[in-house]
Design an enzyme around this catalytic site. Structure first.
Site, PDB file in Angstrom:
ATOM      1  N   THR A 286       0.857  -1.172   0.000  1.00  0.00           N
ATOM      2  CA  THR A 286       0.000   0.000   0.000  1.00  0.00           C
ATOM      3  C   THR A 286       0.897   1.227   0.000  1.00  0.00           C
ATOM      4  O   THR A 286       1.877   1.295   0.749  1.00  0.00           O
ATOM      5  CB  THR A 286      -1.034  -0.019   1.152  1.00  0.00           C
ATOM      6  OG1 THR A 286      -1.887   1.111   1.000  1.00  0.00           O
ATOM      7  CG2 THR A 286      -0.401  -0.008   2.534  1.00  0.00           C
ATOM      8  N   GLU A 287       0.597   2.175  -0.883  1.00  0.00           N
ATOM      9  CA  GLU A 287       1.574   3.232  -1.192  1.00  0.00           C
ATOM     10  C   GLU A 287       1.817   4.176  -0.025  1.00  0.00           C
ATOM     11  O   GLU A 287       2.765   4.948  -0.043  1.00  0.00           O
ATOM     12  CB  GLU A 287       1.164   4.009  -2.442  1.00  0.00           C
ATOM     13  CG  GLU A 287      -0.174   4.700  -2.373  1.00  0.00           C
ATOM     14  CD  GLU A 287      -1.242   3.931  -3.138  1.00  0.00           C
ATOM     15  OE1 GLU A 287      -1.223   2.683  -3.117  1.00  0.00           O
ATOM     16  OE2 GLU A 287      -2.096   4.586  -3.760  1.00  0.00           O
ATOM     17  N   ASN A 288       0.950   4.118   0.994  1.00  0.00           N
ATOM     18  CA  ASN A 288       1.181   4.963   2.156  1.00  0.00           C
ATOM     19  C   ASN A 288       2.168   4.353   3.145  1.00  0.00           C
ATOM     20  O   ASN A 288       2.280   4.841   4.270  1.00  0.00           O
ATOM     21  CB  ASN A 288      -0.140   5.317   2.850  1.00  0.00           C
ATOM     22  CG  ASN A 288      -0.957   4.111   3.210  1.00  0.00           C
ATOM     23  OD1 ASN A 288      -1.131   3.208   2.400  1.00  0.00           O
ATOM     24  ND2 ASN A 288      -1.458   4.064   4.424  1.00  0.00           N
TER      25      ASN A 288
END
Lengths: 239, 215, 239, 215
Positions: free
Chosen positions: D51-53
């Site tokens: 997840t890019e966060n």
């Protein structure tokens, strides 16, 4: 199931091919994957381009790889270390090509290679011979040189602990180029002092996320370059 | 430069530099004489020493027999880490340097010119193995670039010159020069001597200096 | 002696000036320094440029700062979150300027701002409206857009633990923009759940080295944005 | 797209995608239907979800009451982390994305064109709040960009078009499209249907598609 663990350095580096570009971790001895380099010497790949901060010391590790004439070019910031004998000879005899890169530019070019950034501007080297022939650009009244990303076919790094997913942690200043070189190669091969179970490494403290590592091999008691150099050892060992 | 017979000793030079570094500063020390400065930080000051190979918080040299060759400085000598130190990789280390986060770097030099050009990485000789390390990044990124060096070469050739003859490390980057004979600021008016070593007079200093000095 | 510890958010943000550019950490609620933002609302600085991944939610934290008309411009990747009411109103009424930046470009521009890299090339947004008017360059047969570094006068971030030197560690996905925003501001102000003694944080696990942090303030039990939003709270509190 | 009355259900679409992701893959899942895919990874496969966060190794949704709002995904929903997961900051996360380290990203879409152009971030309407997030980075950096979407809008307007009318996310980036009616590869010859949903024939599919299909 994901299992990136290889049994031996020999197996881990078996497919390194003639003409490959290889990043080799380490700042001097700290972080230098000496067992992987020795396995590479045994394996025989030649005509290599090496990207590494230094050019080795004595007649072991990276210096031994050079001494066996496997390297046609080295991209490096500081090839002149104490006890560095092999590189100076090859260089003065015109037997190796050198691309000299300031250390911070070297680090950033490697990180960019791993991060999908093809080129960047930096103030480093502006006005010096190392910027000659390169594009200079003025941004907000200051001058910068354009530098391009570096990538590799393989990275050989040394870490402290790893797991079968490829997560890595490092030890003290042995960290240096390891994390960014892991990012910048198609195949990253890490030797670690210990392989631990998945889940043993706290997710908050993992330095190299597993996605950047393709192979992990345990070398429980790695050799110490300064000891070998002080004993004037040469690889391959000749007893 | 093993022995300095007139002017300040290496240790005195290191002390002078150390006294000029304020409490709370972040400092990168070059290889050689600059490394001595760590030993002369005045009592009561906290100065955090950065080594570009990935440590913020260099401590004193380790006791003999306790060296850890995975804990070394930019000169590849064993060091220690202070409480509150942290390790990081090379790209982060040079982000500190290039990004202007360090207050001081103290470097050795072959030559410094009157406008602050620095030459400290290559003599330009074809037989010299070129090696630059982090010097070009340090001079571009660190807020104050100080040079510590002997005032002349062993044969008496001035190292403070009108124009560097050796390949440059950076253009107009040095702000202060500490030699065995004087402390000199690089200013927009020229090289301004701010302190003379005991027993050194203006004429003696100017005679050992190719560039014009302001007293 | 180095002591970057401030007693209260109010003291830590006291000198933020009208017209300042401020980076604010967080991805949605995670990592958002809500107490520092509330102190900034109380303090009154206006005409601010905010750099933040989102534009806040409900009527607390960043959304409340916007609602009080303190922000003239926001540089942001995703201003449209669930329960985001304030920004859409301001935007549709032309009361706030928006610079929309792809998330990875935003992150890299911030890191470059902290790393002394003034500009870089990226493939992201090529061929889209977000690349319009920007320099496009072909490198090795692929097209890239030139993007410039972002810097700030202040960064406000939330971390998990910190010490008086300014070393920081984070908590889970609350890490997000914190480490890079710490690098890119003249003055970084970190609120932490706990201030620990120098030396308590293992040098191997520190995420933000102290050199990137100028002020640390303890907020032992930070507010939870999702709770406040679900209760329809507004800052300043009106009871 | 709350209910799909003909063709595959959302869950069936997610299963089809999940089956096409090999063991050991690194996968980024977009917001919405793509998130379902995590639930349908076939037994015996290890697929690592990014997840890019800032997390590699997204686990199943937390049990109600155990949510941690500092552990969320790109859609800002609480998640869990698997054993072997790791946290990192945004610049490192997008180094993974932009640097080509992820094998698959599965995204929703407003429109996909016959050459693989994707529009999924803006309708271009002046009243629409523009918000792009990580989509433009994902489509440039991830090795395989898959789209999962309803074949048409609710009013029957084709979403697979000759040329996107909405603002683009990326040019020629999509390699495969999963809809409720078919699986379609974007090839150099054009859009090639590789699977039809039960009860869907070629004519029906072509009639609901603006671009020409190859069967």
């Amino acid at each position: 199931m994901i299992n990136k663990v290889f049994k031996t350095p020999k197996e881990a580096i078996a497919d390194i091919f003639d003409g490959a570009t290889i990043m080799i971790g380490g700042f001097g001895e700290a972080g230098s994957p000496i067992e992987l380099i020795h396995a590479l010497i045994d394996q025989g790949a030649k005509n290599l381009t090496i990207i590494s901060n230094n050019a080795g010391s004595g007649h072991v590790g990276l210096a031994a790889l050079l001494e066996h004439k496997r390297v046609k070019k080295i991209i490096c910031s500081y090839p002149k270390t104490a006890f560095s004998e092999v590189f100076p000879d090859l260089y003065c005899n015109g037997e190796i090509e050198l691309e000299l890169v300031p250390q911070g530019t070297l680090a950033e070019r490697i990180r960019c290679g791993g991060a999908g950034i093809p080129a960047f501007y930096t103030p480093t080297s502006v006005g010096t011979p190392l910027a000659e022939g390169k594009e200079i650009r003025e941004i907000d009244g200051k001058f910068y040189v354009l530098e391009y990303a570096l990538k590799a076919d393989f990275s050989l790094v040394k870490a402290y602990q790893g797991d079968r997913y490829g997560n890595l942690i490092y030890y003290k200043t042995g960290r240096n180029f390891g994390p960014i070189m892991c990012m910048a190669a198609k195949v990253t091969i890490a030797q670690v002092n210990k392989i631990v179970e998945v889940g043993e490494l706290d997710p908050e403290i993992i330095v190299t996320p597993n996605i950047f590592v393709q192979r992990v091999v345990e070398v429980a008691n790695p050799l110490h370059e300064h000891v070998l150099v002080s004993q004037n050892k040469k690889y391959p060992w000749t007893e | 430069m093993d022995r300095i017979n007139i002017g300040w000793s290496k240790e005195e030079m290191a002390t002078l530099v150390a006294n000029d570094i304020p409490d709370g500063s972040y400092v990168n020390l070059g290889i050689g004489i600059p490394e001595l400065i760590a030993n002369y930080v005045p009592q009561g000051r906290e100065v955090i020493i950065h080594t570009e190979n990935g440590l913020l918080g260099v401590g004193p040299a380790p006791a003999p027999g306790t060296e850890d060759f995975d804990l070394i400085n930019a000169g590849k000598k064993p060091i220690t880490a202070i409480k509150g130190a942290c390790f990081f990789h090379h790209a982060d280390s040079f982000a500190m340097i290039r990004g202007g986060h360090l207050d001081f770097t103290i470097l050795g030099a072959y030559q410094v010119s009157q406008n602050g050009d620095l030459a400290n990485w290559s003599t330009g000789s074809p037989n010299d193995i070129p090696a630059v390390g982090g010097a070009m990044d340090l001079v571009q990124g660190v807020k104050n670039v100080f040079v510590i060096m002997s005032h002349t070469t062993k044969d008496g050739t001035p190292k403070i010159v009108k124009k560097c003859t050796y390949p440059l490390t950076g253009v107009a980057v040095v702000s202060r020069i500490y030699t065995d004979l004087a402390i000199i600021d690089v200013t927009s008016q020229g090289l301004k001597v701010i302190k003379l070593a005991p027993g050194i007079d203006k004429n003696t200093l100017q005679n050992k200096t190719e560039a014009d000095l302001i007293f």
